[in-house]
Design a protein around this motif. Structure first.
Motif, PDB file in Angstrom:
ATOM      1  N   THR A 102       0.819  -1.222   0.000  1.00  0.00           N
ATOM      2  CA  THR A 102       0.000   0.000   0.000  1.00  0.00           C
ATOM      3  C   THR A 102       0.853   1.273   0.000  1.00  0.00           C
ATOM      4  OG1 THR A 102      -0.160  -0.103   2.385  1.00  0.00           O
ATOM      5  CG2 THR A 102      -1.953  -1.092   1.142  1.00  0.00           C
ATOM      6  N   GLY A 103       2.186   1.103  -0.018  1.00  0.00           N
ATOM      7  CA  GLY A 103       3.073   2.267   0.035  1.00  0.00           C
ATOM      8  C   GLY A 103       2.867   3.204  -1.147  1.00  0.00           C
ATOM      9  N   GLY A 104       2.787   2.640  -2.351  1.00  0.00           N
ATOM     10  CA  GLY A 104       2.591   3.449  -3.552  1.00  0.00           C
ATOM     11  C   GLY A 104       1.256   4.163  -3.522  1.00  0.00           C
ATOM     12  N   LEU A 105       0.245   3.427  -3.049  1.00  0.00           N
ATOM     13  CA  LEU A 105      -1.098   4.004  -2.948  1.00  0.00           C
ATOM     14  C   LEU A 105      -1.104   5.171  -1.950  1.00  0.00           C
ATOM     15  CD1 LEU A 105      -3.891   3.271  -4.131  1.00  0.00           C
ATOM     16  CD2 LEU A 105      -4.345   2.051  -2.008  1.00  0.00           C
ATOM     17  N   LEU A 106      -0.424   4.961  -0.826  1.00  0.00           N
ATOM     18  CA  LEU A 106      -0.341   6.008   0.202  1.00  0.00           C
ATOM     19  C   LEU A 106       0.344   7.251  -0.367  1.00  0.00           C
ATOM     20  CD1 LEU A 106      -0.711   6.790   3.199  1.00  0.00           C
ATOM     21  CD2 LEU A 106       1.548   5.828   3.621  1.00  0.00           C
ATOM     22  N   PHE A 107       1.426   7.042  -1.083  1.00  0.00           N
ATOM     23  CA  PHE A 107       2.142   8.168  -1.684  1.00  0.00           C
ATOM     24  C   PHE A 107       1.251   8.912  -2.681  1.00  0.00           C
ATOM     25  CE2 PHE A 107       4.910   9.913  -5.012  1.00  0.00           C
ATOM     26  CZ  PHE A 107       5.674  10.776  -4.250  1.00  0.00           C
ATOM     27  N   LEU A 108       0.516   8.142  -3.495  1.00  0.00           N
ATOM     28  CA  LEU A 108      -0.379   8.757  -4.483  1.00  0.00           C
ATOM     29  C   LEU A 108      -1.422   9.643  -3.800  1.00  0.00           C
ATOM     30  CD1 LEU A 108      -1.538   8.926  -7.421  1.00  0.00           C
ATOM     31  CD2 LEU A 108      -2.945   6.963  -6.828  1.00  0.00           C
ATOM     32  N   PHE A 109      -2.027   9.143  -2.723  1.00  0.00           N
ATOM     33  CA  PHE A 109      -3.067   9.917  -2.030  1.00  0.00           C
ATOM     34  C   PHE A 109      -2.466  11.132  -1.311  1.00  0.00           C
ATOM     35  CE2 PHE A 109      -7.257   7.992  -2.313  1.00  0.00           C
ATOM     36  CZ  PHE A 109      -6.955   6.845  -3.036  1.00  0.00           C
ATOM     37  N   LEU A 110      -1.253  10.992  -0.799  1.00  0.00           N
ATOM     38  CA  LEU A 110      -0.605  12.152  -0.168  1.00  0.00           C
ATOM     39  C   LEU A 110      -0.348  13.243  -1.214  1.00  0.00           C
ATOM     40  CD1 LEU A 110       1.929  10.453   2.265  1.00  0.00           C
ATOM     41  CD2 LEU A 110      -0.082  11.774   2.884  1.00  0.00           C
ATOM     42  N   VAL A 111       0.044  12.830  -2.417  1.00  0.00           N
ATOM     43  CA  VAL A 111       0.264  13.805  -3.500  1.00  0.00           C
ATOM     44  C   VAL A 111      -1.055  14.485  -3.871  1.00  0.00           C
ATOM     45  CG1 VAL A 111       0.864  14.028  -5.940  1.00  0.00           C
ATOM     46  CG2 VAL A 111       2.321  12.703  -4.423  1.00  0.00           C
ATOM     47  N   LEU A 112      -2.133  13.689  -3.937  1.00  0.00           N
ATOM     48  CA  LEU A 112      -3.445  14.271  -4.279  1.00  0.00           C
ATOM     49  C   LEU A 112      -3.874  15.292  -3.225  1.00  0.00           C
ATOM     50  CD1 LEU A 112      -5.398  11.117  -5.537  1.00  0.00           C
ATOM     51  CD2 LEU A 112      -4.595  13.045  -6.892  1.00  0.00           C
ATOM     52  N   ILE A 113      -3.644  14.973  -1.963  1.00  0.00           N
ATOM     53  CA  ILE A 113      -4.039  15.896  -0.882  1.00  0.00           C
ATOM     54  C   ILE A 113      -3.188  17.163  -0.915  1.00  0.00           C
ATOM     55  CG2 ILE A 113      -3.807  16.152   1.629  1.00  0.00           C
ATOM     56  CD1 ILE A 113      -5.138  13.440   1.883  1.00  0.00           C
ATOM     57  N   ALA A 114      -1.914  17.005  -1.277  1.00  0.00           N
ATOM     58  CA  ALA A 114      -1.021  18.172  -1.287  1.00  0.00           C
ATOM     59  C   ALA A 114      -1.259  19.074  -2.493  1.00  0.00           C
ATOM     60  CB  ALA A 114       0.432  17.711  -1.269  1.00  0.00           C
ATOM     61  N   ALA A 115      -2.006  18.603  -3.481  1.00  0.00           N
ATOM     62  CA  ALA A 115      -2.132  19.357  -4.737  1.00  0.00           C
ATOM     63  C   ALA A 115      -2.755  20.742  -4.513  1.00  0.00           C
ATOM     64  CB  ALA A 115      -2.945  18.552  -5.741  1.00  0.00           C
ATOM     65  N   TRP A 116      -3.890  20.797  -3.789  1.00  0.00           N
ATOM     66  CA  TRP A 116      -4.606  22.073  -3.625  1.00  0.00           C
ATOM     67  C   TRP A 116      -3.792  23.102  -2.819  1.00  0.00           C
ATOM     68  CZ3 TRP A 116      -7.479  25.313  -5.750  1.00  0.00           C
ATOM     69  CH2 TRP A 116      -8.211  26.271  -5.050  1.00  0.00           C
ATOM     70  N   PRO A 117      -3.193  22.705  -1.661  1.00  0.00           N
ATOM     71  CA  PRO A 117      -2.340  23.683  -0.972  1.00  0.00           C
ATOM     72  C   PRO A 117      -1.171  24.152  -1.842  1.00  0.00           C
ATOM     73  CG  PRO A 117      -2.828  21.855   0.491  1.00  0.00           C
ATOM     74  CD  PRO A 117      -3.355  21.478  -0.852  1.00  0.00           C
ATOM     75  N   LEU A 118      -0.627  23.260  -2.671  1.00  0.00           N
ATOM     76  CA  LEU A 118       0.475  23.663  -3.540  1.00  0.00           C
ATOM     77  C   LEU A 118       0.013  24.697  -4.565  1.00  0.00           C
ATOM     78  CD1 LEU A 118       2.561  20.453  -4.309  1.00  0.00           C
ATOM     79  CD2 LEU A 118       3.359  22.586  -3.308  1.00  0.00           C
ATOM     80  N   ILE A 119      -1.175  24.468  -5.134  1.00  0.00           N
ATOM     81  CA  ILE A 119      -1.713  25.433  -6.108  1.00  0.00           C
ATOM     82  C   ILE A 119      -1.915  26.786  -5.431  1.00  0.00           C
ATOM     83  CG2 ILE A 119      -3.776  26.001  -7.468  1.00  0.00           C
ATOM     84  CD1 ILE A 119      -4.020  22.976  -8.042  1.00  0.00           C
ATOM     85  N   LEU A 120      -2.501  26.766  -4.214  1.00  0.00           N
ATOM     86  CA  LEU A 120      -2.730  28.023  -3.487  1.00  0.00           C
ATOM     87  C   LEU A 120      -1.413  28.705  -3.148  1.00  0.00           C
ATOM     88  CD1 LEU A 120      -5.636  27.115  -1.039  1.00  0.00           C
ATOM     89  CD2 LEU A 120      -5.736  28.602  -3.042  1.00  0.00           C
ATOM     90  N   TRP A 121      -0.406  27.894  -2.773  1.00  0.00           N
ATOM     91  CA  TRP A 121       0.882  28.480  -2.414  1.00  0.00           C
ATOM     92  C   TRP A 121       1.505  29.162  -3.629  1.00  0.00           C
ATOM     93  CZ3 TRP A 121       5.956  27.858  -3.949  1.00  0.00           C
ATOM     94  CH2 TRP A 121       6.897  28.510  -3.143  1.00  0.00           C
ATOM     95  N   PHE A 122       1.413  28.529  -4.792  1.00  0.00           N
ATOM     96  CA  PHE A 122       1.961  29.139  -6.004  1.00  0.00           C
ATOM     97  C   PHE A 122       1.223  30.445  -6.309  1.00  0.00           C
ATOM     98  CE2 PHE A 122       3.836  24.947  -7.208  1.00  0.00           C
ATOM     99  CZ  PHE A 122       5.128  25.405  -7.375  1.00  0.00           C
ATOM    100  N   LYS A 123      -0.109  30.460  -6.168  1.00  0.00           N
ATOM    101  CA  LYS A 123      -0.875  31.671  -6.443  1.00  0.00           C
ATOM    102  C   LYS A 123      -0.494  32.774  -5.450  1.00  0.00           C
ATOM    103  CE  LYS A 123      -5.032  30.034  -8.704  1.00  0.00           C
ATOM    104  NZ  LYS A 123      -6.452  30.233  -8.759  1.00  0.00           N
ATOM    105  N   HIS A 124      -0.379  32.386  -4.175  1.00  0.00           N
ATOM    106  CA  HIS A 124      -0.022  33.351  -3.135  1.00  0.00           C
ATOM    107  C   HIS A 124       1.379  33.920  -3.401  1.00  0.00           C
ATOM    108  CE1 HIS A 124       0.545  35.124   0.812  1.00  0.00           C
ATOM    109  NE2 HIS A 124       1.639  34.415   0.953  1.00  0.00           N
ATOM    110  N   ALA A 125       2.325  33.037  -3.730  1.00  0.00           N
ATOM    111  CA  ALA A 125       3.700  33.485  -3.983  1.00  0.00           C
ATOM    112  C   ALA A 125       3.742  34.389  -5.214  1.00  0.00           C
ATOM    113  CB  ALA A 125       4.613  32.281  -4.180  1.00  0.00           C
ATOM    114  N   HIS A 126       2.940  34.054  -6.217  1.00  0.00           N
ATOM    115  CA  HIS A 126       2.894  34.875  -7.434  1.00  0.00           C
ATOM    116  C   HIS A 126       2.343  36.269  -7.116  1.00  0.00           C
ATOM    117  CE1 HIS A 126       2.616  35.872 -11.610  1.00  0.00           C
ATOM    118  NE2 HIS A 126       1.315  36.005 -11.575  1.00  0.00           N
ATOM    119  N   HIS A 127       1.267  36.306  -6.300  1.00  0.00           N
ATOM    120  CA  HIS A 127       0.681  37.593  -5.901  1.00  0.00           C
ATOM    121  C   HIS A 127       1.717  38.424  -5.128  1.00  0.00           C
ATOM    122  CE1 HIS A 127      -2.505  40.328  -4.402  1.00  0.00           C
ATOM    123  NE2 HIS A 127      -1.690  40.418  -3.364  1.00  0.00           N
TER     124      HIS A 127
END
Lengths: 450, 49
Positions: free
Chosen positions: A408-433
């Motif tokens: 389940t390690g690969g699956l866990l990593f995949l879901f962690l990446v999915l969860i991190a996606a939205w904060p990463l998008i917001l962080w990029f937008k915030h940093a750009h602003h």
């Protein structure tokens, strides 16, 4: 943002404070709204500058030109920050590149304020009655830290109408230095005689428009943010980070407490070379859970310049339900002008997903092949690939290992990446602003110093 | 909490439930099982140059 107690905040009453006069130049009717404090009055009909300290309104600068009307008419009243303000004066300024407007607001109990309009947003400015303190390279007023922004620039008055508490005229120049904090701007204006400090608060969109009943402005999302404009992504980013941390903690807990894989069986089989296919059945493979993953691994330690194709069928004994898989074990080695080399995976594994409960047999079809170098040297010469010293093999011993669960390690990593996606998008937008907000040009002097 | 944060929290809950279900059922999107494609048969050899 007034520091004056609310008890002193009273709205204007009627129009009793307005004094009606005639312009000595054009004869037009003009209103004196802040009699007693107004020093300079610019006729809204002809543009002449009048001395409001004299009862007969002496003409200081005579003019005969039509004036354009400000967006918010003189005499308009509106409530901002709990105070009812009356527009007494209006002026336009420019730094040579960007123009902006300033409305002088008056309240008999609060004094004067500025409504600053940059064409997109409004700010409410109040004169400071104290000098800001220095804190490292920033200014501090009432605990609020203001960072330096762009270099000092010259602001020039290009248009003026109405009454003012100082003698303002077209062409008046001041040196302005701005400092910014989220939603706040601190501006120092200097002429040869004095320096004044103004703290302005960025008003929420629509606030000034609603107060003075002018059309609301639409947000322009592609415009460069103001130096005092806080990131609209900051709040969402903070909330998303908290949610992501909680979700990641739950996922990690589930991943850590998930049952690890268990060895079900191990068998060694021999696969002959140069046979089309060699069939072997091993079992039983008992799978007790309702559904589980199955990992089959084939370890072939003696492969040398040869490969082994392995096809698996996991067959349930009772229902004959079959699940297929395949792997290739290969190993090549040799020596060339760069030295010895080797490549290939002689320990391949295959994972079966969601296999139902039952007792299974593992059907293995193996086919072993020798690799023949097409550029092989004739007998008596040292071969480029492989080693002629190794005795030829007849059989390939293969160790087959079957495990259930885990993986389940690969699956866990995949879901962690999915969860991190939205904060990463917001962080990029915030940093750009923030990068655009702080992207003020550096002065030549500063560049030279650095 | 903003509307987008509430929406994101709901998505996270869904992802957690999905992971728990996948782990419980031994599901993996990375499983390589399946029949060997026809082009996987044939001659092999080193890629070393």
């Amino acid at each position: 943002m007034s520091t004056v107690p609310r008890t002193r905040t009273r709205p204007l009453q009627g129009a009793s404070t307005v004094k009606t006069l005639n312009c000595p130049n054009c004869g037009g009717t003009i209103a004196l709204r802040a009699a007693g404090t107004t020093v300079s009055l610019v006729c809204e009909h002809c543009g002449s500058t009048l001395d409001a300290t004299q009862p007969e309104l002496r003409v200081i600068v005579e003019a005969n030109r039509a004036l354009h009307r400000p967006l918010i008419p003189l005499g308009s009243r509106g409530e901002l920050d709990g105070v009812t303000w009356e527009v007494t004066g209006y002026l336009e300024r420019t730094d040579g590149e960007e123009p902006w407007s300033e409305y002088l607001l008056f309240n008999p109990y609060e004094g004067y304020a500025f409504l600053i309009d940059d064409g997109d947003r409004f700010s409410l400015g109040r004169l400071l009655d104290r000098v800001p303190g220095w804190d490292d390279n920033a200014l501090s007023v009432g605990g609020q830290v203001f960072e330096p922004t762009w270099p000092t620039y010259e602001a020039r008055v290009t248009f003026v109408v109405g009454e003012f508490y100082w003698r303002v005229k077209v062409g008046e120049r001041v040196q302005v230095t701005d400092y910014a904090a989220p939603n706040l701007m601190l501006s120092a204006e200097e002429n040869g005689a004095e320096r004044s400090w103004t703290r302005s608060k960025l008003l929420a969109r629509g606030t000034a428009e609603a107060a003075f009943r002018i059309p609301a402005r639409q947000a322009s999302w592609d415009s460069t943010p103001r130096a005092d404009e806080p990131s609209p992504y900051r709040r969402n980013l903070r909330e998303a980070l908290v949610i992501a941390a909680l979700a990641a903690a739950v996922l990690l807990f589930l991943g850590i407490t998930a049952p690890s894989n268990r060895l079900v069986l191990t068998r060694q089989i021999d696969v002959p070379f140069d046979e089309k296919s060699h069939n072997v059945v091993i079992g039983p493979v008992d799978l007790p859970s309702a559904r589980q993953s199955v990992h089959v691994r084939a370890r072939v330690d003696t492969l040398n310049n040869s490969w082994l194709d392995i096809d698996y069928s996991l067959v349930e004994r009772r229902t004959q339900q079959s699940y297929a898989g395949y792997a290739t074990a290969e190993r090549y080695s040799g020596r060339d002008s760069d030295g010895a080399w080797s490549e290939g995976d002689n320990d391949p594994g295959v994972r079966f997903s969601s296999i139902p409960r039952g007792t299974y047999d593992l059907v293995i079809d193996g086919a072993a092949h020798r690799w023949v170098d097409p550029k092989a040297a004739p007998a008596g010469f040292t071969p480029i690939f492989g080693s002629a010293d190794l005795p030829p093999q007849d059989m390939v011993p293969v160790t087959v290992e079957v495990r259930r669960g885990g993986g389940t390690g690969g699956l866990l990593f995949l879901f962690l990446v999915l969860i991190a996606a939205w904060p990463l998008i917001l962080w990029f937008k915030h940093a750009h602003h923030e990068a655009r907000r702080r992207g003020w040009p550096q002065s030549d002097d500063e560049d030279g110093d650095e | 909490m903003s509307r987008s944060s509430i929406f994101y929290a709901l998505i996270c809950l869904g992802l957690i439930a999905l992971y728990a279900s996948a782990a419980r059922n031994g599901y993996s999107p990375f499983a390589q099982a399946g029949a060997r494609p026809f082009f996987f048969y044939g001659s092999r050899g080193p890629t070393h140059k």
